[in-house]
Design a protein around this motif. Structure first.
Motif: not given
Ligand code: B12
Length: 209
Positions: A77-83, A86-96, A104-115
């Motif tokens: 996870e730390p390697f995916f965190k971005s500094s 610039v674009l900072k939409p707020r995302v709320v996410i959950g499994t139904v 899969g949700k965790r992977l999505v979260i890591m990619s969004l945080q990296a972005a």
């Protein structure tokens, strides 16, 4: 590369702390975190899925492998965190509701945080009412929902209906995902978008905000 085999074997055997150590070693050896996920950990999960389908593995085995997968993902996870923020939409996410799958949700979260996106993870088995409360509380730009079971897919639609009922539907863009979910299904239930993988989720959100 030997380390890739070692990670695969440790994952298949559900050895969480070994997976954690090995993925850290892999990164130290020069493998990119993305490569570790895409070319080692996800193929290992595919093997587990296949064996599970063929009744060659049982729930406890899959659970142990999932924990090992999560341990590896947390280590990366730390390697995916971005500094860059610039674009900072707020995302709320959950499994139904009714669904406990969250790798899969965790992977999505890591990619969004990296972005550079801000992500609030509600967790698993989230009821439509809890999603509604979270939209009221956090006022996100995006609501993301994950469903891994055909049985829990209707909860995606129910949550969208609940947003309508609380006059919140036009306040947030809704995106959905999970292996049984399709673009057609997303359109049918009135979601704003569907993504089949973590990388597409990033681009989808960039397009929507
Ligand atoms: C691991 C696993 C489990 C673990 C989950 C642990 C955890 N912490 O997640 C445990 C053991 C708990 C489990 C339980 C069950 N499982 Co299960 N499980 C799996 C397995 C093997 C892997 C899922 C996974 O993590 N895949 C890897 C990730 C990376 O992929 P992904 O989730 O699809 O996510 C990607 C995309 O879909 C997308 N995405 C995901 N979410 C979102 C959200 C948004 C907003 C966006 C945009 C994108 C997106 O991006 C992700 C990253 O690229 C699958 C088999 C498979 N091949 O999928 C079965 C599978 C999903 N399980 C299945 C079943 C039947 C069950 C059980 C009912 C078994 C039982 N008899 O009890 C229970 C249900 C429990 C419950 N109520 O949820 C079936 C579902 C069949 C169906 N279509 O309904 C599958 C397909 C196995 C099979 N072939 O039969 N399971």
């Amino acid at each position: 590369m030997q380390i890739k085999h070692e990670i695969t074997n440790a994952l298949l055997e559900g050895k969480a702390s070994e997976v954690k150590t090995l993925v850290e070693v892999a990164v130290q050896l020069g493998l990119s975190p993305t490569e570790v996920v895409d070319s080692v950990m996800l193929p290992a999960m595919e093997i587990i899925g296949e064996k599970f389908k063929q009744n060659r593995l049982y729930i406890p085995d899959v659970l142990m492998a999932s924990r090992a997968m999560q341990a590896g993902l947390y280590a990366l996870e730390p390697f995916f965190k971005s500094s860059s923020q610039v674009l900072k939409p707020r995302v709320v996410i959950g499994t139904v509701a009714g669904d406990l799958h969250d790798i899969g949700k965790r992977l999505v979260i890591m990619s969004l945080q990296a972005a550079g996106m801000e992500v609030i993870d509600l967790g698993i088995d989230i009821s439509p009412e809890t999603f509604v409360q979270a939209v009221k509380e956090y006022e996100p730009d995006i609501l993301g929902m994950s469903a891994l079971l055909t049985m829990t897919m209707p909860a995606l639609a129910e949550t969208i209906q609940a947003l309508h009922a609380h006059c919140l539907r036009d306040k947030v863009k809704v995106i959905v995902g999970g292996s049984p979910v399709t673009n057609d299904y997303a359109l049918e239930i009135g979601a704003d978008g569907y993504a089949g993988c973590a990388y597409d989720a990033v681009n989808l959100i960039k397009m929507l905000v």
